[in-house]
Design an enzyme around this catalytic site. Structure first.
Site, PDB file in Angstrom:
ATOM      1  CE  LYS A  26      -2.887   0.955   3.640  1.00 54.99           C
ATOM      2  NZ  LYS A  26      -3.085   2.297   4.186  1.00 54.99           N
ATOM      3  CG  ASP A 325       0.677   0.371   9.412  1.00 54.03           C
ATOM      4  OD1 ASP A 325       0.347   1.264  10.214  1.00 54.03           O
ATOM      5  OD2 ASP A 325       1.059   0.615   8.249  1.00 54.03           O
TER       6      ASP A 325
END
Ligand code: S3P
Length: 446
Positions: A26, A325
């Site tokens: 991403k 994350d």
């Protein structure tokens, strides 16, 4: 936050098995679209992540006159006809970042360098997240930025142009802040430098040279950029490796479910993204690497993980930015590991797509787990199984939804995870791939 979408997850009905390829990274997908759009010439990108967040970034550039050709139906390959650093057109409307923090924070740097005024906004979650960390440096560089709460909250109105180079000392280890300043630095009148308290992911620094813009990283960590006034489309394809943050969900699931053996093809192992693996290894997970290679400027490897008795640990604070994350799913691992897991120095988790410490504590408590919140982390005492037949709230946060789907594989009944639709922002085919390795998870039809 009510965004809808309910996942029904767990318990696992047998070992998880298989070899899978997870979608493209991403962070790199955002950067590839940005640099290709700002370059002179056409750039072909393969391995792009067609998640909602990345599509928001692509749409922003389309809204400013960039032509993007999709080369396949899955939208993983594209050709971007760059307009050059000074070729963007004033958008007709508000630029919409959706749920994507990386998009809006990096674009603040890009928009600060434009000679037109633009407005950026996002969804309800993004509108609550702090923006001063990027607004302050671009203001110092000479851009005018207006927004609610003194410019801390979206929507932001940004008027820029020729910027002054600055030396920015960031209070947080944030790749979004660092990248915003470096991108604004492309429009500055001299050498822009950034220092951060701990090193954060370095994809911007690795990718800019592919577009002909040198970035220097000194031994003390200072990052500096002397703008060359032009980015050039690379002559070869920009390949984006598979996202370690996506693989990590299945890696934890495989660790937790007896008899599992799962492997991933060509996952990014950039040290600034590989903290999850260091934490998992510290917890006793059985992880091995093979076929180490590079894709573009990024190291990759095949990764195999087999089920293993996880134990608790005290996470090294230096590993925190490198696994930032992955903590929601690492909390799920800790809740089912032997002994005590302690995390400190991770207050940033409270300002992600949700307050990830509070959201995971609430969901894991509902499932009977022992997770104590700290202002900047958590203490978790593992147990054998989670409670099933419960409802939990993902708070519209993709990583909370996927972390709880993993935890549910070790529950004694199904866990219903509400407000999970945001999985589409980063991992649209999560459920398909999860089912492929044998995880028990599906979307509720109700
Ligand atoms: C990202 C940086 C990190 C990370 C986010 C992606 C990036 O945020 O949490 O998911 O691509 O630069 P911070 O920079 O706020 O730490």
């Amino acid at each position: 936050m009510n965004i809808g979408g309910t996942l029904i997850a767990g318990p696992a009905t047998g070992p998880l098995k298989g070899n899978i390829t997870v979608p493209g990274d991403k962070s790199m997908s955002h950067r590839a679209v940005m640099l290709a759009s700002l370059a002179d010439g056409a750039t072909e990108i393969h391995g792009f992540l067609p998640g909602e967040d990345n599509l928001s970034t692509a749409q922003m550039f389309i809204d400013m006159g960039v032509r993007i050709e999709w080369l396949n139906d899955e939208k993983t390959s594209l050709r971007i006809h760059g307009v050059g650093l000074h070729g963007l057109k004033k958008p007709n409307d508000v630029l919409d970042a959706g749920n994507a923090g990386t998009c809006v924070r990096l674009m603040t740097g890009v928009l600060a360098g434009q000679s037109f005024t633009s407005m950026v906004s996002g969804d309800a979650s993004l509108c609550k997240r702090p923006m001063k960390r990027v607004v302050d440096p671009v203001r110092k560089m000479g851009a005018s930025v207006q927004g609610a709460a003194g410019g801390d909250l979206l929507p932001l109105t940004i008027s820029g142009g020729q910027l002054k180079a600055i030396s920015h000392v960031s209070k947080v280890a944030s790749a979004q802040v660092k990248s915003c300043v470096l991108l604004a630095g492309l429009y500055a009148d001299g050498i822009t430098t950034v220092n951060e308290p701990k090193p954060s992911r370095d994809h911007t620094e690795r990718m800019l040279p592919l577009f002909g813009q040198a970035v220097h990283v000194a031994e003390n960590g200072t990052i500096s950029l002397q703008p060359t006034d032009q980015l050039s489309a690379p002559t070869s394809v920009v390949n984006i490796p598979a996202d370690p943050s996506s693989a990590c969900f299945f890696a934890v699931a495989a660790s937790l479910v007896d008899g599992s053996d799962v492997s991933f093809n060509s996952i990014g192992i950039n040290p600034r993204r590989d903290g999850w693996r260091r934490v998992m290894l510290g917890m006793g997970a059985h992880i091995s690497l093979s076929h180490e290679n590079t894709v573009g400027e990024e190291p990759v490897a095949d990764i195999r993980i087999t089920a293993g008795g996880l134990h608790g640990m005290h996470v090294d604070p230096n590993d925190v930015p490198d696994a930032i994350d992955e903590f929601p799913v690492l909390f799920a691992a800790a809740a089912l590991a032997d002994g005590e897991f302690v995390l400190d120095d991770a207050a940033e988790l409270r300002v992600k797509e949700s307050d990830r410490i509070a959201a995971m504590a609430a969901a894991l408590h509902a499932a009977g787990a022992d997770m104590e919140e700290k202002p900047d982390g958590a203490v978790i005492h593992g147990l054998v199984d989670l409670k099933g037949d419960i409802d939990v709230d993902a708070h519209g946060d993709h990583r909370i939804a996927m972390a709880m789907a993993v935890a549910a594989q070790r529950a004694n009944g199904e866990i219903r995870i509400h407000n999970a639709a945001a999985i589409a922002t980063s991992f649209p085919n999560f459920v398909t791939l999860a089912q492929r390795i044998g995880m028990n998870v599906r979307w509720s039809e109700k």
